[in-house]
Design an enzyme around this catalytic site. Sequence first.
Site, mmCIF file in Angstrom:
data_model
loop_
_atom_site.group_PDB
_atom_site.id
_atom_site.type_symbol
_atom_site.label_atom_id
_atom_site.label_comp_id
_atom_site.label_asym_id
_atom_site.label_seq_id
_atom_site.Cartn_x
_atom_site.Cartn_y
_atom_site.Cartn_z
ATOM 1 C CE1 TYR A 121 17.690 -22.976 -10.183
ATOM 2 C CE2 TYR A 121 17.863 -24.737 -11.626
ATOM 3 C CZ TYR A 121 17.524 -23.377 -11.284
ATOM 4 O OH TYR A 121 17.106 -22.707 -12.160
ATOM 5 C CE LYS A 167 26.887 -10.033 -13.486
ATOM 6 N NZ LYS A 167 26.909 -9.362 -14.364
ATOM 7 C CG ASP A 200 25.808 -9.723 -17.476
ATOM 8 O OD1 ASP A 200 26.716 -10.468 -17.714
ATOM 9 O OD2 ASP A 200 25.742 -8.722 -16.838
ATOM 10 C CG ASP A 224 16.756 -24.155 -15.855
ATOM 11 O OD1 ASP A 224 16.428 -24.360 -16.719
ATOM 12 O OD2 ASP A 224 16.198 -24.114 -14.495
ATOM 13 C CG ASP A 228 14.068 -23.383 -20.629
ATOM 14 O OD1 ASP A 228 14.776 -24.344 -20.933
ATOM 15 O OD2 ASP A 228 12.911 -23.147 -20.294
#
Length: 330
Positions: A121, A167, A200, A224, A228
Amino acid sequence: MHKIAVIPGDGVGPEVTGAAWNVLEALEVDLDYDYAPAGEQCFQERGTTIPTETIELARKADATLFGAVTTVPGQKSAIITLRKELDLYANLRPIKSYPGIDSFYSDLNFLIVRENTEGLYSGMEYYTEEGAQAIRVITRKASRRICEFAFKQAIKFDFNLITAVHKANVLKKTDGIFKDVFYEVAQQHGHIKTEDLYVDAVAMFMVTQPQRFQVIVTTNLFGDILSDEGAGLVGGLGMVPSANIGDENALFEPVHGSAPDIASKGIANPTAMLLSSVLMLQHFGEDFEACRLEGAIRNVLKEGKVVTPDLGGQSSTREMAREVKNKIDS
Ligand code: NAI
Ligand code: MG
């Protein structure tokens, strides 16, 4: 005395911030409020979604309470501008179960610490001949300060396991740096257990055994998405608070947006905003008052009598806030 900039915003924003300062009045803490506009209505009245005075008020305040704003297409986002201007590099999201809430788990208590300024971002996204590309920026400096922040939070809230989420098997360089810096910082905090997991796998563990987590620290996009997912585990958007923290400033906001579908009906759930106020009090070191407020919220949720329609009740925002206020001293 703590100086607070209140940015009510649009839609349910003013309704839930109104409820919060009403309840905060009942606590033994000296708060001084100043109001500032931002968002869609502000844009209609003043031609900007975030006036310079609003940014400066937030900069001078000890903390900002932010309701929610409606996005104006093509205009800069008020909340993203504030995060950038005030260098609010840590986004903190507690994932906590409360009684009386219809949710997947009833025993969760962990913290997601998300890097808030870079990663995918960082705003570097370009069209190319074939399509488009976005640049994922990971710096040692930002990785270090977010990891240090995560360890400080672990100490403050008595957690003894920190999970770095990345990752690095695929993103060898960027997430390789993030992971290395995490373990460098960990060496200064030998008494706290550490681990690192692929994002993951974490997405799966958050569904199958979320109790295993205490503090998660991760980069911007992963944080992010996982936060959620965490919100979904504990009752959804009306329930979850967040904090955006920098070295000089701090901003507290519910995770939800301006909810235009229920705005001006007076039925928005004030819990996310009230729990954001709890985070603000903790940030001030007003731990006793934070506990009083959180305890009152917990009691109201547990009884389930005076709660808003999204929680299965029939009460208004005001009635629920008043009930929390009454419970503070009972
Ligand atoms: P939203 O969070 O406003 O609403 C999603 C759903 O959750 C709606 O059905 C809404 O009624 C419900 N909901 C949200 N807050 C609630 C509350 N306190 N009590 C009960 N139900 C609640 O997300 P949506 O609809 O995607 O976005 C609406 C506007 O808000 C958009 O303009 C969006 O860009 C903006 N937004 C602003 C944010 C911010 O200011 N930080 C964050 C997210 C969205
Ligand atoms: Mg999000």
